[in-house]
Design a protein around this motif. Structure first.
Motif, mmCIF file in Angstrom:
data_model
loop_
_atom_site.group_PDB
_atom_site.id
_atom_site.type_symbol
_atom_site.label_atom_id
_atom_site.label_comp_id
_atom_site.label_asym_id
_atom_site.label_seq_id
_atom_site.Cartn_x
_atom_site.Cartn_y
_atom_site.Cartn_z
ATOM 1 N N ALA A 227 0.832 -1.205 0.000
ATOM 2 C CA ALA A 227 0.000 0.000 0.000
ATOM 3 C C ALA A 227 0.873 1.265 0.000
ATOM 4 C CB ALA A 227 -0.926 -0.010 1.213
ATOM 5 N N MET A 228 1.949 1.222 0.797
ATOM 6 C CA MET A 228 2.834 2.390 0.885
ATOM 7 C C MET A 228 3.511 2.685 -0.442
ATOM 8 S SD MET A 228 3.619 3.905 3.976
ATOM 9 C CE MET A 228 5.349 4.009 4.359
ATOM 10 N N VAL A 229 4.080 1.667 -1.085
ATOM 11 C CA VAL A 229 4.815 1.947 -2.326
ATOM 12 C C VAL A 229 3.851 2.375 -3.438
ATOM 13 C CG1 VAL A 229 6.836 0.536 -1.764
ATOM 14 C CG2 VAL A 229 4.948 -0.500 -3.024
ATOM 15 N N GLU A 230 2.640 1.806 -3.438
ATOM 16 C CA GLU A 230 1.667 2.225 -4.453
ATOM 17 C C GLU A 230 1.271 3.684 -4.262
ATOM 18 O OE1 GLU A 230 -1.601 -0.566 -4.327
ATOM 19 O OE2 GLU A 230 -0.319 -2.184 -5.101
ATOM 20 N N LYS A 231 1.043 4.036 -3.009
ATOM 21 C CA LYS A 231 0.689 5.425 -2.703
ATOM 22 C C LYS A 231 1.824 6.369 -3.085
ATOM 23 C CE LYS A 231 -3.179 6.182 -0.103
ATOM 24 N NZ LYS A 231 -3.524 5.516 1.141
ATOM 25 N N LEU A 232 3.038 5.994 -2.710
ATOM 26 C CA LEU A 232 4.180 6.864 -2.983
ATOM 27 C C LEU A 232 4.381 7.057 -4.476
ATOM 28 C CD1 LEU A 232 6.671 5.705 -0.228
ATOM 29 C CD2 LEU A 232 5.726 8.004 -0.493
ATOM 30 N N LYS A 233 4.068 6.024 -5.228
ATOM 31 C CA LYS A 233 4.211 6.116 -6.677
ATOM 32 C C LYS A 233 3.315 7.238 -7.206
ATOM 33 C CE LYS A 233 3.657 3.476 -10.853
ATOM 34 N NZ LYS A 233 2.803 2.429 -11.418
ATOM 35 N N ASP A 234 2.137 7.394 -6.595
ATOM 36 C CA ASP A 234 1.238 8.471 -7.022
ATOM 37 C C ASP A 234 1.642 9.818 -6.448
ATOM 38 O OD1 ASP A 234 -0.296 6.722 -8.438
ATOM 39 O OD2 ASP A 234 -1.702 6.350 -6.781
ATOM 40 N N LEU A 235 2.264 9.798 -5.286
ATOM 41 C CA LEU A 235 2.542 11.056 -4.583
ATOM 42 C C LEU A 235 3.848 11.714 -5.026
ATOM 43 C CD1 LEU A 235 1.430 9.847 -1.043
ATOM 44 C CD2 LEU A 235 0.360 11.720 -2.316
ATOM 45 N N ILE A 236 4.771 10.896 -5.492
ATOM 46 C CA ILE A 236 6.053 11.470 -5.923
ATOM 47 C C ILE A 236 5.946 11.823 -7.412
ATOM 48 C CG2 ILE A 236 8.544 11.035 -6.204
ATOM 49 C CD1 ILE A 236 8.329 9.080 -3.847
ATOM 50 N N PRO A 237 6.281 13.049 -7.774
ATOM 51 C CA PRO A 237 6.178 13.429 -9.190
ATOM 52 C C PRO A 237 7.249 12.703 -10.017
ATOM 53 C CG PRO A 237 7.185 15.196 -7.916
ATOM 54 C CD PRO A 237 6.778 14.145 -6.934
ATOM 55 N N ARG A 238 6.975 12.565 -11.293
ATOM 56 C CA ARG A 238 7.976 11.924 -12.154
ATOM 57 C C ARG A 238 9.216 12.769 -12.280
ATOM 58 N NH1 ARG A 238 5.533 9.176 -17.435
ATOM 59 N NH2 ARG A 238 3.798 8.034 -16.520
ATOM 60 N N HIS A 239 10.336 12.111 -12.428
ATOM 61 C CA HIS A 239 11.602 12.804 -12.626
ATOM 62 C C HIS A 239 12.142 12.459 -14.018
ATOM 63 C CE1 HIS A 239 11.116 13.535 -8.417
ATOM 64 N NE2 HIS A 239 12.293 14.110 -8.302
ATOM 65 N N MET A 240 13.315 12.967 -14.326
ATOM 66 C CA MET A 240 13.902 12.709 -15.639
ATOM 67 C C MET A 240 14.401 11.263 -15.741
ATOM 68 S SD MET A 240 13.294 15.515 -17.013
ATOM 69 C CE MET A 240 14.080 15.259 -18.594
ATOM 70 N N PHE A 241 14.437 10.581 -14.610
ATOM 71 C CA PHE A 241 14.943 9.202 -14.599
ATOM 72 C C PHE A 241 13.913 8.315 -13.900
ATOM 73 C CE2 PHE A 241 16.495 11.968 -11.338
ATOM 74 C CZ PHE A 241 16.159 11.311 -10.167
ATOM 75 N N LYS A 242 14.098 7.036 -14.050
ATOM 76 C CA LYS A 242 13.196 6.052 -13.478
ATOM 77 C C LYS A 242 13.513 5.863 -11.988
ATOM 78 C CE LYS A 242 14.288 1.674 -14.514
ATOM 79 N NZ LYS A 242 14.572 0.545 -15.358
ATOM 80 N N ILE A 243 12.460 5.781 -11.128
ATOM 81 C CA ILE A 243 12.712 5.700 -9.685
ATOM 82 C C ILE A 243 12.089 4.437 -9.095
ATOM 83 C CG2 ILE A 243 12.382 6.840 -7.446
ATOM 84 C CD1 ILE A 243 12.026 9.469 -9.012
ATOM 85 N N PRO A 244 12.910 3.521 -8.599
ATOM 86 C CA PRO A 244 12.329 2.385 -7.877
ATOM 87 C C PRO A 244 11.890 2.819 -6.472
ATOM 88 C CG PRO A 244 14.722 2.162 -8.016
ATOM 89 C CD PRO A 244 14.374 3.448 -8.701
#
Ligand code: GDP
Ligand code: MG
Length: 597
Positions: A512-529
């Protein structure tokens, strides 16, 4: 004043049943406050409290009431907070009075906090006068509610007073009942001084103001007094009563309630429940002390802008002057820099403090996940109190971990019972009791505090459409399979997102946390695990895709003002973000990532 003509009382009620409105009417009808100075909820001093409709500090007012028997009585009302976080403050102010008005909304009936508060009044040996409020509303059912009071609380409600605190109906009867149904205080005027420290607060003009109840003896302005527990001695600068503004008085005798100032530097120098006596001719025995209020929920507060750290320190120190139940110490976080680890009585208390820091002191804050205090037992036999999940020691050294448990009482209409049971079950609750109280179910659960501090109350309100009422108290510590879960953003652990979880629920929470964070953190110029891990083992993972093109590209490249606007907007958004390694994480992510749906 002759104790025969004194009555000391408090008002106990569930939130919103009309306690503050009744206090207003009592103050107004007796002319205690001039009509032009009267305003709603006059005892709820702070604006923030008024906005949120809750009373935080116990407040007190002295009312002169010429009764029908021809005598003028002094009525001292000590107002108590109604919310669960502050139930400790209720219990201590109960000790200072002899009786209670039990206010029950006649359209709602007995609720969880009605029960919790009235039991405290009964524990303090109060005489109790039941009062049915909101009788002006068509939905009022006074007979049904009287029966409920008798069935559930077990006190006689046959002569309950029916009132409308809104229209003023029945208020004269309440005043007469206070005089004739509540007992007068007792106490020897010639005995050495013995007074109870009921409350204290910091006033920017007067310094620390101490609210006392005299049990025996007499206190006067200029007296040399000492506090038995702390041993500190002071000379009384000023002695006054609250009407509710401070009005000087020459002396206070047995049964009287008032305030003094004595050049006391900080609220921390006054211990609620302490006994106050004279330096010369002290009383022999201290009053039975109250339990100290201990913070049960901790979280980190960090400035969004690191440059605001000194401002935050000043603001926190000022707040702490007025709130001895709030604790703080400096904390450094690898990700968030300098901040404070703060302790609160509960989640509402946390929210109130955070709001005040943001609004009154204008500081943008990052609040880390609230955590309860764990007992970490080490293999070498020692025990550490863990206030911050980030400090959890290496698992190989840990024997076992204990967490605080609570006993929660929930009253809910039958139709929502299933949802409530499910919610409690989901939060690792153990059902202890299920009974019916005047047509509603009363469930008692043993729950881990950890599962309640974050959003339990919000969830409860939403699954029951606001019809459930809730109260809890701590019962003790119990061992369970608890582990520290870390969150890694772009391979870097973010200590501010670390949390303690039950092993069986770790995968679910982690996902649940990682799914939420995926929505909450804006995209960057690189891929973020984004990963959740326990002791180096990844249990959940999401990947935030890279941003393809420059954000301004979609503005057709031509329109310069639009492009500028967009960049400005981005910059403003940035201010509320903190950088973690190469990644910007917005402020809301820290709190929202933890909310469970
Ligand atoms: P408290 O939380 O117990 O202090 O409750 P308040 O005094 O703040 O009252 C809660 C709400 O109920 C407010 O909106 C009041 O205006 C309203 N209220 C209080 N007493 C009465 C009453 O006798 N009749 C009606 N109709 N509304 C009331
Ligand atoms: Mg109120």
């Amino acid at each position: 004043t002759d104790p025969r003509y004194i009555r000391n009382f408090s008002i106990v009620a569930h939130i919103d049943h009309g306690k503050s409105t009744l206090a207003d009417r009592l103050i107004q009808l007796t002319g205690t406050v001039a009509e032009r100075d009267m305003r709603d909820q006059i005892l709820d001093a702070m604006d923030l409290e008024r906005e949120r409709g809750i009373t935080i500090k116990a407040n007190s007012v002295r009312i002169d009431y010429p009764a029908k028997d021809g005598h003028t009585y002094v009525l001292n009302l000590i107002d108590t907070p109604g919310h669960v976080d502050f139930s400790y403050e209720v219990s201590r102010s109960m000790q200072a009075v002899e009786g209670s008005l039990l206010v029950v909304d006649a359209t709602q009936g007995v609720e969880a906090q009605t029960l919790a508060n009235v039991y405290q009044a009964i524990d303090a040996d109060h005489e109790i006068v039941p009062v049915l409020n909101k009788i002006d509303l068509p939905a009022a059912e006074p007979e049904r509610v009287k029966e409920q009071i008798e069935d559930v609380i077990g006190i006689d409600a046959s002569d309950a007073i029916e009132i409308s605190a809104k229209t003023g109906l029945g208020i004269p009867d309440v005043l007469e009942a206070i005089v004739h149904r509540l007992p007068a205080p007792e106490g020897d005027r010639d005995a050495p001084l013995k007074a109870m420290l009921v409350d204290s607060w910091y006033d920017p003009y007067l310094g620390v103001v101490v609210l006392i109840r005299v049990m025996e003896g007499v206190i006067r302005k200029g007296d040399q007094i000492k506090m038995l527990k702390t041993g500190a001695a002071y000379k009384l600068d000023r002695l006054a009563v609250l009407k509710p503004s401070m009005t000087n008085i020459a002396e206070l005798g047995p049964g009287e309630i008032g305030v003094f100032t004595a050049s006391i530097k900080q609220v921390r120098d006054t211990r609620v429940g302490d006994t106050i006596t004279h330096v010369k001719k002290p009383c022999a025995k201290a009053l039975p002390g109250f339990k100290p209020s201990v913070p049960v929920v901790f979280c980190g507060l960090f400035p969004v802008d690191a440059a605001d750290f000194e401002d935050l320190r000043t603001a926190i120190e000022k707040l702490a002057l007025n709130d001895a139940s709030f604790t703080y110490e400096m904390e450094t976080s690898a990700a968030l820099g300098f901040g404070f680890r703060c302790g609160f009585l509960g989640l509402l208390h946390l929210e109130v403090v955070r709001d005040r820091l943001e609004r009154e002191y204008d500081i943008d804050l990052i609040t880390t996940a609230p955590s309860v205090v764990y007992h970490v037992h080490m293999k070498d036999g020692t025990m550490d109190e863990l206030h911050n999940p980030a400090d959890m020691p290496d698992l190989t050294d840990v024997s076992h971990v204990e967490e605080p448990r609570i006993k929660a009482t929930i009253l809910v209409p039958d139709e929502f019972l299933g949802d409530v049971l499910k919610l409690c079950q989901d939060r690792r609750g153990i059902q202890e009791d299920l009974t019916y109280v005047g047509g509603r179910a009363m469930v008692v659960y043993d729950l881990p505090l950890n599962e309640v501090v974050f959003d339990f109350y919000d969830r409860l309100k939403s699954v029951t459409k606001g019809y459930a009422s809730f109260d809890y108290h701590l019962t003790g510590y119990r061992q369970d399979n608890l582990v520290k879960m870390q969150i890694l953003v772009n391979e870097e652990p973010v200590d501010a997102l670390a949390m303690m979880v039950h092993r069986d629920r770790a995968e679910m929470r982690g996902r649940a946390m990682v799914e939420k964070l995926k929505d909450l953190i804006p995209r960057h110029m690189f891929k973020i695990p984004i990963q959740a891990a326990i002791g180096g083992k990844v249990i959940a993972r999401e990947t935030l895709a890279a941003l393809r093109k420059d954000v301004t590209a979609k503005c057709y490249g031509g329109d310069a003002t639009r492009k500028k606007k967009l960049l400005e907007k981005q910059k403003a958004g940035k201010k509320k973000m903190r950088q973690f390694g190469k990644v910007d994480i917005p402020q809301e992510a820290f709190i929202n990532a933890l909310k469970m749906d």
